[in-house]
Design a protein around this motif. Structure first.
Motif, PDB file in Angstrom:
ATOM      1  N   GLY A 113       0.824  -1.204   0.000  1.00 34.99           N
ATOM      2  CA  GLY A 113       0.000   0.000   0.000  1.00 34.99           C
ATOM      3  C   GLY A 113       0.853   1.248   0.000  1.00 34.99           C
ATOM      4  O   GLY A 113       1.980   1.242   0.493  1.00 34.99           O
ATOM      5  N   PRO A 114       0.331   2.324  -0.551  1.00 33.62           N
ATOM      6  CA  PRO A 114       1.083   3.588  -0.589  1.00 33.62           C
ATOM      7  C   PRO A 114       1.167   4.229   0.789  1.00 33.62           C
ATOM      8  O   PRO A 114       0.528   3.782   1.742  1.00 33.62           O
ATOM      9  CB  PRO A 114       0.254   4.452  -1.551  1.00 33.62           C
ATOM     10  CG  PRO A 114      -1.131   3.905  -1.457  1.00 33.62           C
ATOM     11  CD  PRO A 114      -0.986   2.437  -1.182  1.00 33.62           C
ATOM     12  N   PHE A 115       1.927   5.285   0.880  1.00 31.50           N
ATOM     13  CA  PHE A 115       2.100   6.026   2.128  1.00 31.50           C
ATOM     14  C   PHE A 115       0.744   6.509   2.657  1.00 31.50           C
ATOM     15  O   PHE A 115      -0.070   7.036   1.904  1.00 31.50           O
ATOM     16  CB  PHE A 115       3.025   7.228   1.881  1.00 31.50           C
ATOM     17  CG  PHE A 115       3.130   8.165   3.060  1.00 31.50           C
ATOM     18  CD1 PHE A 115       3.896   7.827   4.158  1.00 31.50           C
ATOM     19  CD2 PHE A 115       2.445   9.366   3.066  1.00 31.50           C
ATOM     20  CE1 PHE A 115       3.995   8.679   5.249  1.00 31.50           C
ATOM     21  CE2 PHE A 115       2.529  10.226   4.153  1.00 31.50           C
ATOM     22  CZ  PHE A 115       3.311   9.879   5.244  1.00 31.50           C
ATOM     23  N   GLY A 116       0.499   6.298   3.930  1.00 32.29           N
ATOM     24  CA  GLY A 116      -0.719   6.804   4.563  1.00 32.29           C
ATOM     25  C   GLY A 116      -1.949   5.944   4.388  1.00 32.29           C
ATOM     26  O   GLY A 116      -3.049   6.336   4.780  1.00 32.29           O
ATOM     27  N   ILE A 133      -8.657  -1.935   2.937  1.00 32.20           N
ATOM     28  CA  ILE A 133      -8.307  -3.036   2.026  1.00 32.20           C
ATOM     29  C   ILE A 133      -9.290  -3.032   0.861  1.00 32.20           C
ATOM     30  O   ILE A 133     -10.500  -3.109   1.056  1.00 32.20           O
ATOM     31  CB  ILE A 133      -8.346  -4.387   2.775  1.00 32.20           C
ATOM     32  CG1 ILE A 133      -7.261  -4.418   3.859  1.00 32.20           C
ATOM     33  CG2 ILE A 133      -8.166  -5.551   1.813  1.00 32.20           C
ATOM     34  CD1 ILE A 133      -7.326  -5.618   4.773  1.00 32.20           C
ATOM     35  N   ASN A 134      -8.739  -2.908  -0.342  1.00 30.36           N
ATOM     36  CA  ASN A 134      -9.576  -2.868  -1.540  1.00 30.36           C
ATOM     37  C   ASN A 134     -10.064  -4.282  -1.865  1.00 30.36           C
ATOM     38  O   ASN A 134      -9.268  -5.171  -2.172  1.00 30.36           O
ATOM     39  CB  ASN A 134      -8.771  -2.292  -2.708  1.00 30.36           C
ATOM     40  CG  ASN A 134      -9.624  -2.036  -3.928  1.00 30.36           C
ATOM     41  OD1 ASN A 134     -10.439  -2.866  -4.321  1.00 30.36           O
ATOM     42  ND2 ASN A 134      -9.455  -0.878  -4.534  1.00 30.36           N
ATOM     43  N   ARG A 172     -20.446  -2.458   2.397  1.00 31.27           N
ATOM     44  CA  ARG A 172     -19.257  -1.626   2.582  1.00 31.27           C
ATOM     45  C   ARG A 172     -19.282  -0.877   3.905  1.00 31.27           C
ATOM     46  O   ARG A 172     -18.325  -0.915   4.683  1.00 31.27           O
ATOM     47  CB  ARG A 172     -19.132  -0.624   1.431  1.00 31.27           C
ATOM     48  CG  ARG A 172     -18.673  -1.200   0.126  1.00 31.27           C
ATOM     49  CD  ARG A 172     -18.346  -0.111  -0.885  1.00 31.27           C
ATOM     50  NE  ARG A 172     -19.538   0.546  -1.428  1.00 31.27           N
ATOM     51  CZ  ARG A 172     -19.947   1.755  -1.093  1.00 31.27           C
ATOM     52  NH1 ARG A 172     -19.291   2.462  -0.186  1.00 31.27           N
ATOM     53  NH2 ARG A 172     -21.034   2.282  -1.654  1.00 31.27           N
ATOM     54  N   GLU A 173     -20.403  -0.168   4.144  1.00 33.05           N
ATOM     55  CA  GLU A 173     -20.438   0.757   5.274  1.00 33.05           C
ATOM     56  C   GLU A 173     -20.879   0.095   6.580  1.00 33.05           C
ATOM     57  O   GLU A 173     -20.360   0.422   7.648  1.00 33.05           O
ATOM     58  CB  GLU A 173     -21.372   1.922   4.948  1.00 33.05           C
ATOM     59  CG  GLU A 173     -20.884   2.767   3.773  1.00 33.05           C
ATOM     60  CD  GLU A 173     -21.844   3.895   3.421  1.00 33.05           C
ATOM     61  OE1 GLU A 173     -22.870   4.045   4.147  1.00 33.05           O
ATOM     62  OE2 GLU A 173     -21.594   4.609   2.440  1.00 33.05           O
ATOM     63  N   ASP A 174     -21.823  -0.831   6.476  1.00 35.53           N
ATOM     64  CA  ASP A 174     -22.367  -1.433   7.693  1.00 35.53           C
ATOM     65  C   ASP A 174     -21.588  -2.676   8.124  1.00 35.53           C
ATOM     66  O   ASP A 174     -21.644  -3.057   9.302  1.00 35.53           O
ATOM     67  CB  ASP A 174     -23.841  -1.817   7.501  1.00 35.53           C
ATOM     68  CG  ASP A 174     -24.680  -0.630   7.058  1.00 35.53           C
ATOM     69  OD1 ASP A 174     -24.244   0.512   7.288  1.00 35.53           O
ATOM     70  OD2 ASP A 174     -25.766  -0.846   6.472  1.00 35.53           O
ATOM     71  N   TYR A 175     -20.915  -3.303   7.167  1.00 26.94           N
ATOM     72  CA  TYR A 175     -20.235  -4.563   7.498  1.00 26.94           C
ATOM     73  C   TYR A 175     -18.705  -4.434   7.456  1.00 26.94           C
ATOM     74  O   TYR A 175     -18.021  -4.706   8.440  1.00 26.94           O
ATOM     75  CB  TYR A 175     -20.699  -5.672   6.550  1.00 26.94           C
ATOM     76  CG  TYR A 175     -20.125  -7.027   6.915  1.00 26.94           C
ATOM     77  CD1 TYR A 175     -20.631  -7.727   8.003  1.00 26.94           C
ATOM     78  CD2 TYR A 175     -19.079  -7.582   6.196  1.00 26.94           C
ATOM     79  CE1 TYR A 175     -20.102  -8.960   8.372  1.00 26.94           C
ATOM     80  CE2 TYR A 175     -18.544  -8.813   6.548  1.00 26.94           C
ATOM     81  CZ  TYR A 175     -19.052  -9.497   7.637  1.00 26.94           C
ATOM     82  OH  TYR A 175     -18.521 -10.700   8.005  1.00 26.94           O
ATOM     83  N   LEU A 176     -18.151  -3.997   6.317  1.00 22.73           N
ATOM     84  CA  LEU A 176     -16.692  -4.006   6.163  1.00 22.73           C
ATOM     85  C   LEU A 176     -15.997  -2.904   6.963  1.00 22.73           C
ATOM     86  O   LEU A 176     -14.895  -3.109   7.470  1.00 22.73           O
ATOM     87  CB  LEU A 176     -16.315  -3.873   4.679  1.00 22.73           C
ATOM     88  CG  LEU A 176     -16.756  -5.016   3.772  1.00 22.73           C
ATOM     89  CD1 LEU A 176     -16.285  -4.774   2.345  1.00 22.73           C
ATOM     90  CD2 LEU A 176     -16.204  -6.352   4.281  1.00 22.73           C
ATOM     91  N   PHE A 178      -3.137 -11.579  -0.385  1.00 26.67           N
ATOM     92  CA  PHE A 178      -2.774 -10.227  -0.812  1.00 26.67           C
ATOM     93  C   PHE A 178      -3.838  -9.275  -0.296  1.00 26.67           C
ATOM     94  O   PHE A 178      -4.992  -9.349  -0.703  1.00 26.67           O
ATOM     95  CB  PHE A 178      -2.689 -10.201  -2.347  1.00 26.67           C
ATOM     96  CG  PHE A 178      -2.582  -8.824  -2.945  1.00 26.67           C
ATOM     97  CD1 PHE A 178      -1.441  -8.062  -2.799  1.00 26.67           C
ATOM     98  CD2 PHE A 178      -3.633  -8.284  -3.682  1.00 26.67           C
ATOM     99  CE1 PHE A 178      -1.345  -6.796  -3.363  1.00 26.67           C
ATOM    100  CE2 PHE A 178      -3.551  -7.028  -4.258  1.00 26.67           C
ATOM    101  CZ  PHE A 178      -2.399  -6.282  -4.090  1.00 26.67           C
ATOM    102  N   TRP A 179      -3.470  -8.433   0.670  1.00 30.89           N
ATOM    103  CA  TRP A 179      -4.379  -7.409   1.173  1.00 30.89           C
ATOM    104  C   TRP A 179      -3.950  -6.076   0.577  1.00 30.89           C
ATOM    105  O   TRP A 179      -3.057  -5.408   1.105  1.00 30.89           O
ATOM    106  CB  TRP A 179      -4.329  -7.334   2.702  1.00 30.89           C
ATOM    107  CG  TRP A 179      -4.785  -8.592   3.391  1.00 30.89           C
ATOM    108  CD1 TRP A 179      -5.820  -9.395   3.035  1.00 30.89           C
ATOM    109  CD2 TRP A 179      -4.226  -9.194   4.571  1.00 30.89           C
ATOM    110  NE1 TRP A 179      -5.951 -10.454   3.893  1.00 30.89           N
ATOM    111  CE2 TRP A 179      -4.988 -10.360   4.851  1.00 30.89           C
ATOM    112  CE3 TRP A 179      -3.170  -8.864   5.415  1.00 30.89           C
ATOM    113  CZ2 TRP A 179      -4.709 -11.183   5.940  1.00 30.89           C
ATOM    114  CZ3 TRP A 179      -2.893  -9.680   6.496  1.00 30.89           C
ATOM    115  CH2 TRP A 179      -3.651 -10.832   6.754  1.00 30.89           C
ATOM    116  N   GLY A 180      -4.554  -5.701  -0.538  1.00 31.35           N
ATOM    117  CA  GLY A 180      -4.149  -4.484  -1.241  1.00 31.35           C
ATOM    118  C   GLY A 180      -4.788  -3.258  -0.621  1.00 31.35           C
ATOM    119  O   GLY A 180      -6.007  -3.072  -0.694  1.00 31.35           O
ATOM    120  N   LEU A 181      -3.979  -2.415  -0.007  1.00 30.75           N
ATOM    121  CA  LEU A 181      -4.499  -1.194   0.619  1.00 30.75           C
ATOM    122  C   LEU A 181      -4.708  -0.107  -0.429  1.00 30.75           C
ATOM    123  O   LEU A 181      -3.940   0.004  -1.380  1.00 30.75           O
ATOM    124  CB  LEU A 181      -3.547  -0.706   1.708  1.00 30.75           C
ATOM    125  CG  LEU A 181      -3.411  -1.655   2.908  1.00 30.75           C
ATOM    126  CD1 LEU A 181      -2.383  -1.121   3.885  1.00 30.75           C
ATOM    127  CD2 LEU A 181      -4.735  -1.852   3.614  1.00 30.75           C
TER     128      LEU A 181
END
Length: 589
Positions: A232-235, A428-429, A497-501, A412-415
């Motif tokens: 993942g990128p910075f931040g 995580i995307n 997305r909002e209520d679960y992840l 692979f956990w892609g941030l």
């Protein structure tokens, strides 16, 4: 012992002549200050040495003495709660002796030679033991029973064994080997860092490492004994994710390596870990943690060694039959150290200047993870899970370190920085991450969670993928052009997305979610979609469906305490069904 003279100095690389009798990977003492170094290349009688300390002040002609032994770590009571540098020097002890800056050439034993530990034997005189057998134990912390093992190279008969309080160098037992030689056993043993500790058999990982992070446990699980990467990128939250994993994962021991990271980040770790409470015991998280701090301003060669130091310590605890997780933050900085040393050795560079052996070195690190039958007659099983953060420049995962890592690891956990900027954590995307353990863990999920788990997670992922496809249409023609069923897909995906992840790290009920709670939450979110789809087919009004008050209760389901989930979630499921059924029942009338 070989003795030579410095011929050339190039930053952390020193070339010495007259070293014909030395061996590859021997530890050497360089110059009058006896700086610690390691031989990494031999050409005739010339040895190339990577020095693990600042080389300012060295000059050609200074003495170089080989110790005749490879770089090794001390393994025994006193590892837990300690903070070491890349070559296992105890940083707290050094600070007490010389202040906040490490003095060149300082030599402090890794394990305290004065502290006494109470040893309780589990074998008696006359017992036959083999390599890896447990001969006794020390209660190192309230969380960790430190099992004292027969070193991997020894076996024979116990001549005598003592009980009481001992330092790590005191004799606790005598062992008569099969050849008749008497060996003295202590609480401590040494082992070379660049060699994997021996095991009896490697097993297939078949149980998930439960992290309490819903994105990971639901869609991209890692097995105990597996390997994972967090690019993942910075931040984007790499360090935060590793902190959460260290705190909440159902492992016994955590080894955290700060490899070339910024000093202020490591300071945060060193301050936070002692204050964090272990959710399993209520004690400080440090009571089951080993920290290795090698910041970006420390000598670059020690950064290369820190990875091996950490994983050797992790293997030692795995050999006791524990579940161990090693967090390396980050392997990109370690690869940069390899690149710098390779350049100074004038080796042929590979892609982007990294050495041609980058992939094989990464593989050697990750392959030391796994689920294994440990040495010893009792057949105990231990696991070592390796999780490495990768910091690609500019977030571009097409660069060599990320690509080499992805060819080796299975998760692979892609941030995604866009998710992080939207305050969606963990960032995580879900569209470009993956786990190759999913099918292998299916039996465990079916036995321990529910038969519906695999079906529900597959449906949830399909909704998220459909949402991504529909978003392209929405950008072109607007949301009003979509059919009611497609609008429902968007609403259901938003709820996932909002209520679960999305999780709130500062909420005690949401920071960690058990597998039971995850299964119930996911079922609730999907039940709204399934019942909504039926309602639309029966002629229910789309806008009324989306504005139901029960949706707010779905959003707040994550805040329900673990003890209340059965009663609250049962009532919520019943209300969802009643409210949605009422919509199309009115239409039918």
């Amino acid at each position: 012992m070989s003795q030579g003279r410095i011929l050339k100095i190039s930053g952390p690389l020193v070339v010495a002549e007259g070293m014909r009798d030395a061996n590859m990977f021997d530890v050497v003492h360089v110059g009058s200050n006896k700086l610690i170094g390691e031989i990494i290349e031999m050409r005739g009688d010339k040895a190339s040495i990577q020095v693990y300390e600042e080389t300012a002040g060295l000059r050609p002609g200074d003495e170089v003495i080989s110790t005749g032994s490879p770089l090794s770590v001390e393994l025994g009571p006193g590892l837990i709660e300690s903070i070491f540098d890349g070559i296992q020097r105890p940083l707290e002890k050094i600070r007490d002796l010389v202040g906040p800056n490490i003095t060149k050439g300082i030599s402090v034993p890794s394990l305290d030679r004065n502290k006494k530990w109470h040893f309780t034997p589990s074998v008696k005189a006359g017992d036959k033991v083999e390599a890896g057998d447990i001969i006794g134990s020390v209660q190192e912390t309230p969380s960790v029973l430190h099992k004292i093992l027969v070193p991997p190279t020894l076996s024979g008969t116990i001549v005598n064994i003592l009980e009481g309080d001992f330092t790590v160098t005191d004799k606790i037992a005598e062992l008569k080997t099969d050849s008749g030689k008497i060996e003295t056993l202590t609480l401590m043993q040494k082992f070379p860092v660049r060699r994997a500790r021996p095991i009896k058999q490697k097993l297939t990982p078949d149980e998930p490492m439960v992290t309490g992070q819903r994105t990971i446990d639901t869609f991209f699980p890692v097995a105990k004994g597996g390997t994972a990467a967090i690019p993942g990128p910075f931040g984007s939250g790499k360090t935060v994710v590793q902190h959460q994993l260290a705190k909440w994962s159902n492992v016994d021991i955590v080894v955290y390596i700060g490899c070339g990271e910024r000093g202020n980040e490591m300071t945060d770790v060193l301050r936070e870990f002692p204050e964090l409470k272990d959710p399993r015991t209520g004690d400080s998280l440090m009571k089951r943690t080993v920290l290795i701090a090698n910041t970006s301003d420390m000598p670059v060669a020690a950064r290369e060694a820190s990875i091996y130091t950490g994983i050797t310590i992790a293997e030692y605890f795995r050999d006791m039959g524990y579940n161990v997780a090693i967090m390396a933050d980050s392997t990109s900085r370690w690869a940069e150290a390899l690149r710098e040393m390779s350049g100074r050795l004038e080796e042929m560079p590979g892609e982007e200047g990294y050495p041609a052996y980058l992939t094989s070195r990464l593989a050697q690190f990750y392959e030391r993870a796994g689920k294994a039958v440990c040495l010893g007659k009792d057949g105990r099983i231990g696991t070592l899970t390796a999780i490495g953060a990768v910091s690609p420049p500019g977030g571009d995962i097409s660069e060599p370190v990320s690509q080499a890592t992805l060819r080796i690891v299975k998760v692979f956990w892609g941030l995604d920085s866009a998710l992080a900027y939207r305050r969606h954590f963990p960032a995580i995307n879900w569209l470009n991450s993956y786990s190759l353990y999913d099918d292998r863990l299916a039996d465990w999920y079916n036995s321990n969670i529910s038969d519906e788990w695999m079906k529900n997670k597959k449906m949830a992922m399909q909704l998220l993928q459909q949402e991504a496809e529909l978003d392209e249409i929405v950008k072109l023609v607007g949301v009003d052009a979509l059919s009611p069923s497609d609008r429902l897909v968007l609403e259901a995906a938003r709820s996932i997305r909002e209520d679960y992840l999305q999780q709130i790290a500062f909420d005690e009920n949401d920071s960690f979610t058990t597998m039971k709670k995850q299964a119930r939450m996911l079922k609730i979110v999907l039940s709204f979609y399934e019942l909504g789809k039926k309602a639309l087919s029966e002629g229910a009004d789309m806008n009324k469906l989306f504005s139901l008050k029960v949706r707010e209760r779905i959003a707040r389901a994550k805040e329900v305490p673990e003890k209340d989930i059965d009663s609250v979630y049962d009532a919520l499921e019943k209300q969802i069904e009643e409210d949605i059924t009422a919509l199309y029942a009115k239409e039918a009338e």
